[in-house]
Design a protein around this motif. Sequence first.
Motif, PDB file in Angstrom:
ATOM      1  N   GLU A 188       1.049  -1.374   0.292  1.00  0.00           N
ATOM      2  CA  GLU A 188       0.155   0.136  -0.177  1.00  0.00           C
ATOM      3  C   GLU A 188       1.004   1.551   0.356  1.00  0.00           C
ATOM      4  O   GLU A 188       0.503   2.480  -0.353  1.00  0.00           O
ATOM      5  N   LYS A 191       1.577   1.887  -3.385  1.00  0.00           N
ATOM      6  CA  LYS A 191       0.349   2.055  -4.542  1.00  0.00           C
ATOM      7  C   LYS A 191       0.549   3.130  -4.019  1.00  0.00           C
ATOM      8  O   LYS A 191       0.312   4.320  -4.918  1.00  0.00           O
ATOM      9  N   VAL A 296      -2.558   4.360   4.215  1.00  0.00           N
ATOM     10  CA  VAL A 296      -2.393   2.910   4.188  1.00  0.00           C
ATOM     11  C   VAL A 296      -2.971   1.916   5.370  1.00  0.00           C
ATOM     12  O   VAL A 296      -3.597   0.752   5.737  1.00  0.00           O
ATOM     13  N   ASN A 299      -6.485   1.763   4.540  1.00  0.00           N
ATOM     14  CA  ASN A 299      -6.634   0.141   2.717  1.00  0.00           C
ATOM     15  C   ASN A 299      -6.324  -1.312   3.602  1.00  0.00           C
ATOM     16  O   ASN A 299      -6.590  -1.769   3.104  1.00  0.00           O
TER      17      ASN A 299
END
Length: 500
Positions: A188, A191, A296, A299
């Motif tokens: 994450e 990303k 983060v 998610n």
Amino acid sequence: MAEENKEVLELTQQELSEQNRIRREKLAQMQEEGKDPFQIVKYDVTHHSDEIKNNFEALENTDVCIAGRMMSKRIMGKASFCNIQDRNGNMQSYVSKNDIGEEAYAAFKKFDIGDIIGIKGFVFKTKTGEISVHAKEVVLLSKSLQVLPEKFHGLKDQELRYRQRYVDLIVNPESRDTFIKRSRIITEIRKFLDSKGFLEVETPVLQTIPGGASARPFITHHNTLDIDMYCRIALELPLKRLIVGGFERVYEIGRVFRNEGISVRHNPEFTLMELYQAYTDYNGMMDITEDMFRTVAQNVLGTTTVNYGGHDIELGKPFARITMVDAVKQHTGIDFDQVKDTEEAKAIAKEKGVEFEDRHQKGDILNLFFEEFVEKNLIQPTFIIDYPVEISPLTKRKPDKPEFTERFELFIVGREYGNAYSELNDPIDQRSRFEYQEFLRENGDDEANMIDEDFLTALEYGMPPTGGLGVGIDRFVMLLTESVSIRDVILFPTMKPIND
């Protein structure tokens, strides 16, 4: 009582040795019969436990092939149940002599807990409603020659868990879940940064000059070049060279090495994420840090509220921002802006019982007060900003207050999670800072920076105004997994070898 415990331990070891001997005898017999499990080179797995459980209606009565470690077995005459553990969970299987044959069933009954097996059969639900696989074929894929820890208690010895992480992962589901979550956290982070236009890069682990942090390095020797080299202590200086080269947004996630103590917060090698962004400052770094931590957590955990150490940490709310001077004043009543010089700072330190060294300047002593009286009280996410220049050799000075720098550290539950600057891009000032660090090294501070002439040359070509950030990945994982020790989130932490 001690003698009784010793006798119990010796008896347990004797029993384990006997069980291990029996397992080896079983293996030898299978090998003599031409049924060596270690000769099997592959097994075609079609499904994992969670796939079957999550899609039962579509898979009911469908043939599947599963494989994993047998964690339990219940023999009931001509039929048995076993439970195998794969990467995603556990799956029960019903094994009957009528379905797999008398010879195969006799072999199955001799399998041991810990053996790795493959099962082919159809999906069904037992009378008690448990989703299972009705075996048509059972294959021993690998023989376990060691006895697993007692199934109801698992591997509880902390040091043994760290030394034998493979056993820890087998018998402690919570440990396995922590490391799965760690992987997701790092994914994450990548990303998030990729979505912001950052480029992931790799820089050397072996360096001729260790820089970018105040830490004691590990030293090694390159035989061909006949020079000493250092395992990197930070990622900073190579990444800033890339900013000079025109990469406006870069980051790296990698191992760094510091030859320091071991504790619940420190491991000699750990994972660090550093990023650098041109044309921004430490305020921009605060924004990206806050956004990243919040994103983060959401998610990975599905929430921005994290319970740690008995505190509900609110990552979803704006992080507090306070200068180091104001934080120390708030907790001690001492205003370092009103302290005239180093001598007065040392006198106040003596009065308050804060230990310092002769080489320490006023800014060093301010930091000592912060560490002594403030850090432990910073529970909710807090940016401590504007650090003294004495402890910030790579940071841009504040234009209106040049004895301080545009630097912050992020604190949560009394621990530092991130360190960031408005990066120093003045090569003349940087050389002066390096020279002061060299002076400290010559006077016994083996954690001070060395002069990096190539980095100074890079700055002389011109580096744009830049913001930089470093985040300790292991501590971030500790926070999001409620782990007490850094060793709980590092698969193979540094351990002292066991003496024979």
